[in-house]
Design an enzyme around this catalytic site. Structure first.
Site, mmCIF file in Angstrom:
data_model
loop_
_atom_site.group_PDB
_atom_site.id
_atom_site.type_symbol
_atom_site.label_atom_id
_atom_site.label_comp_id
_atom_site.label_asym_id
_atom_site.label_seq_id
_atom_site.Cartn_x
_atom_site.Cartn_y
_atom_site.Cartn_z
ATOM 1 N N SER A 16 -9.342 -0.304 7.638
ATOM 2 C CA SER A 16 -8.867 -0.249 6.253
ATOM 3 C C SER A 16 -8.166 -1.483 5.711
ATOM 4 C CB SER A 16 -7.939 0.937 6.074
ATOM 5 O OG SER A 16 -8.704 2.097 5.929
ATOM 6 N N SER B 218 -9.406 1.956 3.348
ATOM 7 C CA SER B 218 -8.593 2.675 2.402
ATOM 8 C C SER B 218 -7.595 1.799 1.650
ATOM 9 C CB SER B 218 -7.836 3.782 3.139
ATOM 10 O OG SER B 218 -6.977 3.213 4.111
ATOM 11 N N LYS C 177 0.856 -1.194 0.000
ATOM 12 C CA LYS C 177 0.000 0.000 0.000
ATOM 13 C C LYS C 177 0.892 1.245 0.000
ATOM 14 C CE LYS C 177 -3.732 2.127 2.735
ATOM 15 N NZ LYS C 177 -4.525 2.015 3.987
#
Ligand code: GLN
Length: 481
Positions: A179, A155, A80
């Site tokens: 997330s 996210s 990420k």
């Protein structure tokens, strides 16, 4: 013949070790797939081909020499884009860091590479990890590989989508309010948020420091255990990383689950829970009971305050953390400014997106002199009550089982204009972040529209081994016809 689309960590590593394929061809295969399919999905923001190929070559040479590969040897993974990777653009999904190239590696990334993993690139996410749909990325949204008209969750939407579409064998995500688990649930993969302090946050771009956690998204529970075992443990670079010894999570998966007590809290099955999600999760609980777990009702009475508490604490910490983006030290700088203060203002105005600005304003308000006691201090007190709820429940049970999310993946655009509705997507996940306890989401079924449903298992502090074991037992039993 290795099926390149159903690779797991073990099968990828074994194929490289036994020379039925090479780490290099795994890398090439993944980049080809990304080239063909990521135009639609949008999971990646940056590829680091040279770095990947160098590492693949290193692993191939070891395999050729007959040297035993490390645990993740030759396995293509992705990160990420909130975790720094030396010399690789790292944006946190924000324009303000659009040109940021860090001079160092995040500890979790460095540990993966030290274990032989091949980092393919950086994955799309909501700006500064603020969001539940990945629509807050400053670059482009991510689409759910299971249904491209829907969001992948957020996210860590890029992380979940990359794993779900076989564009990475596993990925790292971050979880501040859900997330990792929420996108894992929406995309039908496994997502694990470890205990606060279990994994070093060094090199993680901060959103809300007392809530931020790094953890794996993977195709199965064993892979999640392998990644956690690799990245967990004390790091001198992060003083909040815990001194607690790291168990062999993989070996622990084999222990029986019979006799474990699992709690079910009515607060997680109330209003707003979709009927199909409820049915699947209840069936999963039955399944665990059939495996010999004892199902016990528990109460978490302060749960209804979790969302407001989270959005005070998280925004307060975010407003402080994001003060550093001033156009001076790194990142974006407005070109049109004439004076220093004008430069700060324009840089932040042009560099941050709407959701990030909303949170900076909320957080600044909550921390301001006249309101600190009423909001921030009160939220911290409620956070303690939420933590105590769990402590109380965990006196009676070994784990607590809930839905990961109230619904399956929603449509792109469905909630973008209603931040409060978006915030409610985290209603079952934020509590664990606030209490600092670990949680895992595993697929437990599908809606009629074939959208994945996630089962969440929460554990005591540092009891990742227990929730992984339960998740693994469930996964194995669910795989049997
Ligand atoms: N969706 C939540 C938020 O917007 C959680 C984000 C996260 O866990 N990083 O804050």
């Amino acid at each position: 013949m290795t099926d390149l689309n159903t690779l797991t960590i073990d099968s990828a590593r074994a194929a490289v070790q036994q020379r039925t394929t090479t780490a290099m061809s795994l890398v090439e295969h993944h980049y080809e797939k990304i080239q063909h399919e990521d135009g639609l999905v949008g999971a990646y923001l940056t590829l680091c081909k040279e770095r990947a190929m160098e590492q693949a070559d290193r692993m191939d040479r070891m395999a050729a020499e007959g040297v035993e590969l490390p645990a993740l040897g030759g396995v293509p993974i992705a990160i990420k884009d909130v975790m720094c990777a030396k010399d690789v653009r790292t944006t946190a999904g924000s324009k303000v860091l659009g040109n940021f190239v860090p001079p160092y590696d995040c500890t979790a990334v460095a540990r993966l590479e030290a274990a032989g993993a091949v980092v393919l690139g950086k994955l799309n996410c909501d700006e500064f990890a603020m969001g539940s749909s990945n629509e807050n990325s400053a670059f482009h949204p991510v689409r759910n590989p299971r249904d491209p008209s829907r969001v992948p969750g957020g996210s860590s939407g890029g992380s979940a989508a990359a794993v779900a579409s076989d564009m990475a064998v596993a990925a790292l995500g971050s979880d501040t309010g859900g997330s990792i688990r929420q996108p894992a649930s929406f995309c039908g993969v496994v997502g694990l948020m470890p205990t606060y302090g279990r994994v070093s946050r060094y090199g993680l771009i901060a959103f809300a420091s007392s809530l931020d956690h790094i953890g794996p998204l993977a195709k199965n529970v064993k892979d999640a255990a392998l990644v956690l075992r690799t990245i967990a443990g004390r790091d001198p670079m992060d003083s909040t990383s815990a001194e607690v010894p790291v168990p062999d999570y993989v070996a622990e998966l084999g222990k029986p689950v019979r006799g474990l007590k699992i709690g079910v809290a009515k607060e997680y099955f109330g209003e707003g829970l979709d009927a199909e999600v409820r049915t699947s999760v209840e069936a999963a609980i039955q399944q665990l009971a059939q495996l010999g777990c004892e199902v016990i009702p528990v109460s978490l009475p302060h749960t209804e305050y979790a969302i407001p508490t989270y959005y005070i604490v998280a925004t307060a910490e975010a407003s402080a953390n994001l003060a550093r983006y001033d156009g001076v030290r790194y990142g974006y700088r407005s070109k049109s400014a004439r004076t220093l203060s004008d430069m700060y203002r324009r840089t932040r105005d042009e560099g941050f997106g709407a959701e990030v600005k909303r949170r900076i304003m909320l957080g600044t308000y909550a921390l301001s002199a006249g309101y600190y006691d009423a909001y921030y201090l009160k939220a911290q007190k409620v956070r303690t009550l939420l933590t105590r709820d769990f402590e109380e429940a965990f006196r009676k049970v070994d784990a607590i089982v809930t839905p990961t999310c109230p619904t399956a993946a929603f449509k792109l655009g469905e909630k973008v204009n209603d931040p409060l509705a978006m915030y409610l997507a985290d209603i079952y996940t934020v509590t664990a972040d606030l209490a600092g306890i670990p949680g895992i989401s595993i697929p437990c079924g599908e809606t009629k529209e074939k959208l994945p449903i996630g089962l969440q298992i929460l554990g005591k502090h540092f009891a990742e081994a227990t929730i992984l074991r339960l998740a693994h037992a469930y996964e194995e039993s669910a795989a049997k016809p």
